[in-house]
Design a protein around this motif. Structure first.
Motif, PDB file in Angstrom:
ATOM      1  N   ALA A 241      13.835   4.964   2.173  1.00 44.10           N
ATOM      2  CA  ALA A 241      13.426   6.304   1.743  1.00 44.10           C
ATOM      3  C   ALA A 241      12.031   6.308   1.123  1.00 44.10           C
ATOM      4  N   VAL A 242      11.544   5.151   0.701  1.00 40.71           N
ATOM      5  CA  VAL A 242      10.178   5.073   0.181  1.00 40.71           C
ATOM      6  C   VAL A 242       9.179   5.510   1.243  1.00 40.71           C
ATOM      7  N   SER A 243       9.598   5.493   2.517  1.00 38.87           N
ATOM      8  CA  SER A 243       8.707   5.949   3.590  1.00 38.87           C
ATOM      9  C   SER A 243       8.249   7.384   3.350  1.00 38.87           C
ATOM     10  N   ARG A 244       9.098   8.207   2.736  1.00 42.47           N
ATOM     11  CA  ARG A 244       8.692   9.585   2.420  1.00 42.47           C
ATOM     12  C   ARG A 244       7.524   9.579   1.443  1.00 42.47           C
ATOM     13  N   PHE A 245       7.655   8.818   0.366  1.00 39.78           N
ATOM     14  CA  PHE A 245       6.571   8.733  -0.602  1.00 39.78           C
ATOM     15  C   PHE A 245       5.317   8.137   0.035  1.00 39.78           C
ATOM     16  N   LEU A 246       5.514   7.199   0.964  1.00 42.78           N
ATOM     17  CA  LEU A 246       4.373   6.589   1.625  1.00 42.78           C
ATOM     18  C   LEU A 246       3.610   7.629   2.445  1.00 42.78           C
ATOM     19  N   GLU A 247       4.344   8.497   3.130  1.00 40.65           N
ATOM     20  CA  GLU A 247       3.695   9.587   3.865  1.00 40.65           C
ATOM     21  C   GLU A 247       2.947  10.517   2.914  1.00 40.65           C
ATOM     22  N   PHE A 248       3.581  10.841   1.788  1.00 41.53           N
ATOM     23  CA  PHE A 248       2.928  11.716   0.819  1.00 41.53           C
ATOM     24  C   PHE A 248       1.653  11.065   0.272  1.00 41.53           C
ATOM     25  N   ALA A 249       1.704   9.754   0.031  1.00 39.06           N
ATOM     26  CA  ALA A 249       0.523   9.051  -0.470  1.00 39.06           C
ATOM     27  C   ALA A 249      -0.608   9.128   0.554  1.00 39.06           C
ATOM     28  N   ALA A 250      -0.267   8.993   1.833  1.00 41.31           N
ATOM     29  CA  ALA A 250      -1.283   9.086   2.881  1.00 41.31           C
ATOM     30  C   ALA A 250      -1.900  10.481   2.906  1.00 41.31           C
ATOM     31  N   VAL A 251      -1.073  11.504   2.753  1.00 37.21           N
ATOM     32  CA  VAL A 251      -1.591  12.880   2.709  1.00 37.21           C
ATOM     33  C   VAL A 251      -2.533  13.045   1.518  1.00 37.21           C
ATOM     34  N   ALA A 252      -2.155  12.489   0.366  1.00 39.57           N
ATOM     35  CA  ALA A 252      -3.004  12.596  -0.827  1.00 39.57           C
ATOM     36  C   ALA A 252      -4.347  11.905  -0.608  1.00 39.57           C
ATOM     37  N   LEU A 253      -4.353  10.776   0.086  1.00 36.68           N
ATOM     38  CA  LEU A 253      -5.606  10.066   0.358  1.00 36.68           C
ATOM     39  C   LEU A 253      -6.510  10.876   1.291  1.00 36.68           C
ATOM     40  N   VAL A 254      -5.906  11.633   2.210  1.00 36.81           N
ATOM     41  CA  VAL A 254      -6.693  12.485   3.107  1.00 36.81           C
ATOM     42  C   VAL A 254      -7.238  13.699   2.356  1.00 36.81           C
ATOM     43  N   ARG A 255      -6.398  14.323   1.549  1.00 34.44           N
ATOM     44  CA  ARG A 255      -6.813  15.521   0.829  1.00 34.44           C
ATOM     45  C   ARG A 255      -7.812  15.207  -0.286  1.00 34.44           C
ATOM     46  N   HIS A 256      -7.729  13.997  -0.827  1.00 30.54           N
ATOM     47  CA  HIS A 256      -8.578  13.614  -1.955  1.00 30.54           C
ATOM     48  C   HIS A 256      -9.260  12.287  -1.637  1.00 30.54           C
ATOM     49  N   PRO A 257     -10.218  12.310  -0.707  1.00 28.03           N
ATOM     50  CA  PRO A 257     -10.820  11.061  -0.217  1.00 28.03           C
ATOM     51  C   PRO A 257     -11.539  10.262  -1.288  1.00 28.03           C
ATOM     52  N   GLN A 258     -11.876  10.875  -2.424  1.00 25.71           N
ATOM     53  CA  GLN A 258     -12.542  10.111  -3.479  1.00 25.71           C
ATOM     54  C   GLN A 258     -11.649   8.993  -4.002  1.00 25.71           C
ATOM     55  N   TRP A 259     -10.334   9.226  -3.976  1.00 28.96           N
ATOM     56  CA  TRP A 259      -9.414   8.177  -4.424  1.00 28.96           C
ATOM     57  C   TRP A 259      -9.329   7.057  -3.387  1.00 28.96           C
ATOM     58  N   ARG A 260      -9.301   7.417  -2.110  1.00 34.08           N
ATOM     59  CA  ARG A 260      -9.304   6.398  -1.059  1.00 34.08           C
ATOM     60  C   ARG A 260     -10.558   5.538  -1.155  1.00 34.08           C
ATOM     61  N   ASP A 261     -11.711   6.155  -1.366  1.00 35.60           N
ATOM     62  CA  ASP A 261     -12.960   5.405  -1.465  1.00 35.60           C
ATOM     63  C   ASP A 261     -12.957   4.495  -2.695  1.00 35.60           C
ATOM     64  N   THR A 262     -12.396   4.997  -3.779  1.00 34.89           N
ATOM     65  CA  THR A 262     -12.333   4.191  -5.009  1.00 34.89           C
ATOM     66  C   THR A 262     -11.481   2.943  -4.804  1.00 34.89           C
ATOM     67  N   PHE A 263     -10.298   3.117  -4.211  1.00 31.77           N
ATOM     68  CA  PHE A 263      -9.414   1.967  -4.001  1.00 31.77           C
ATOM     69  C   PHE A 263      -9.984   1.023  -2.950  1.00 31.77           C
ATOM     70  N   ALA A 264     -10.594   1.572  -1.906  1.00 27.86           N
ATOM     71  CA  ALA A 264     -11.191   0.733  -0.863  1.00 27.86           C
ATOM     72  C   ALA A 264     -12.297  -0.143  -1.431  1.00 27.86           C
ATOM     73  N   ALA A 265     -12.995   0.355  -2.458  1.00 17.37           N
ATOM     74  CA  ALA A 265     -14.076  -0.416  -3.080  1.00 17.37           C
ATOM     75  C   ALA A 265     -13.560  -1.478  -4.047  1.00 17.37           C
ATOM     76  N   GLY A 266     -12.249  -1.523  -4.234  1.00 16.12           N
ATOM     77  CA  GLY A 266     -11.664  -2.547  -5.103  1.00 16.12           C
ATOM     78  C   GLY A 266     -11.405  -2.103  -6.527  1.00 16.12           C
ATOM     79  N   ASP A 267     -11.707  -0.850  -6.860  1.00 10.94           N
ATOM     80  CA  ASP A 267     -11.450  -0.335  -8.204  1.00 10.94           C
ATOM     81  C   ASP A 267     -10.029   0.217  -8.243  1.00 10.94           C
ATOM     82  N   GLU A 268      -9.116  -0.532  -8.851  1.00 11.41           N
ATOM     83  CA  GLU A 268      -7.706  -0.143  -8.849  1.00 11.41           C
ATOM     84  C   GLU A 268      -7.205   0.224 -10.239  1.00 11.41           C
TER      85      GLU A 268
END
Length: 409
Positions: A241-268
């Motif tokens: 069931a965590v797959s649901r949250f995983l889908e939601f996390a992916a949607v959040a990364l698309v809607r808020h790309p600044q967070w995706r860029d932050t994590f991709a740069a290694g800032d966690e």
């Protein structure tokens, strides 16, 4: 102050979905409403105060509260969620022993390994739906973590059966009956695994969930194989069931790309706050039912023994009194947050104390897996082509319409 919603609210609840209870509470200026669902009198609750009473273990019970179409797919009879008092504490202690930080690290590492293997198998295949990919990955990781060899079951078949338990949980009729029939077969498979371990024909790692459940005793007796099987599914199904949250996390990364860029740069530094906001913001399980076992009073409303009660999980997670601007995705609100200090507001997977109350111990595995998944999605270079990422709130359980299509494999 308590208010009454006119006569029966079943159709309105199905039509409006997750926001139904909270919208009525907002309109009435109250956290306690009475109405009928499926013609049964019920009291609707929301908010931290209600969550505190609902999960304190003294005033409400799950027994006889959940509709059969939900009970038989999500928990079934004899499971830890259906127990109260000392029986619940004994069973819960066993579950908590499986959720150590070391166990969560192992589960996360297995998830990462299976994710990598899945992407390698899909290389040059073009596009894939994240829900299809993640469910297989999570099933394989969950089996290995539980101490169940992948050769002991057809992984695609088990993935389908676990998915049916989630997807058909609130859909009355033939689809639900079929899912319950398939679950019976899954329970027989898990029961046979337990019997094989007890007979010495199967030797899982000694600290694995399968080994622990096969050896667990209550009152000096081993759990019946059927009950141990139910509890094995209570590990496997929530992990899928965590797959649901995983889908939601992916949607959040698309809607808020600044967070995706932050994590991709290694800032966690905000990785955990991001995950907690995913759990708060997106619709997971809408509400949880109970029945009154000891009288109590909230906002001038007296609850009597036997009364049916439903606690609004989604609405409590969107309560503006505890989460200002609740309809905005703001991970920074969880900087420095701890469930121990605030156990009754973020209740997507239950409230209260993990050891004493019915708060789900799977919360820890959800957070551990989501942190890994957000890191992988942010750094993978996978792209999401134009698609419908809207999430209909009148669908139980809710999910992005497109299933989240990934490209760039």
């Amino acid at each position: 102050m308590m208010r009454t919603v006119p006569f029966d609210s079943t159709l309105a609840f199905l039509r409006e979905g997750y926001p139904f209870i909270a919208s009525r509470c907002e309109a009435a200026g109250a956290d306690v409403l009475t109405t009928r669902l499926a013609l049964h009198p019920v009291t609707l609750l929301r908010g931290a105060e209600a969550a505190r009473v609902f999960y304190d273990g003294r005033h409400l019970t799950r027994q006889g509260a959940m509709p059969a179409l939900v009970q038989h797919l999500l928990q079934d009879e004899g499971s830890v969620q259906s127990l109260d008092g000392a029986a619940h504490h004994r069973r819960k202690k066993m579950f908590l022993s499986l959720m150590s930080p070391e166990a969560m690290d192992r589960l996360g590492a297995l998830f990462e390994a299976e994710w990598g293997h899945a992407l390698a198998r899909l290389h040059d295949s073009g596009r894939v739906r994240l829900d299809h990919l993640s469910r297989v990955v999570l099933t394989r990781a969950a089996l290995r973590w539980c101490g169940i060899g992948l050769e002991a079951v057809g992984v695609p078949r088990l993935t389908t059966e676990l998915s049916l338990m989630i997807d058909q949980v609130a859909r009355p009729g033939p689809a639900n009956w079929y899912a319950r029939w398939r679950r019976r077969g899954t329970e027989r498979w898990a029961s046979e695994l337990v019997e094989q371990v007890r007979a010495g024909d199967l030797t899982p790692p000694p600290e694995s969930p399968l080994a622990v459940l096969a050896a667990h005793t209550e009152g000096g007796d081993l759990l019946p194989p059927q009950v141990a099987a139910v509890e094995i599914l209570n590990l496997l199904r929530p992990l899928l069931a965590v797959s649901r949250f995983l889908e939601f996390a992916a949607v959040a990364l698309v809607r808020h790309p600044q967070w995706r860029d932050t994590f991709a740069a290694g800032d966690e530094r905000d990785l955990e706050p991001f995950v907690q906001e995913v759990r708060r913001f997106f619709p997971f399980f809408p509400a949880v039912p109970g029945r009154v076992r000891a009288p109590f009073r909230i906002q001038d409303h007296d609850f009597r023994i036997g009364d049916r009660v439903i606690l609004d999980l989604y609405g409590t997670c969107h309560d503006r009194r505890t989460f200002p601007d609740p309809d905005s995705f703001r991970p920074e609100r969880f900087r420095g947050w701890s469930w121990q200090e605030d156990p009754f507001t973020l209740i997507a997977q239950g409230a209260g104390d993990h050891e004493e109350d019915h708060r789900c111990p799977g919360e820890w595995s959800t957070v551990a897996l989501l942190e890994r998944a957000v890191r992988l999605l942010s750094r993978s270079g996978l792209t999401m082509p134009p698609q419908d990422l809207s999430i209909p709130l009148d669908r139980f359980p809710a999910a992005p319409r497109s299933g989240v299509v990934l490209a760039g494999l």
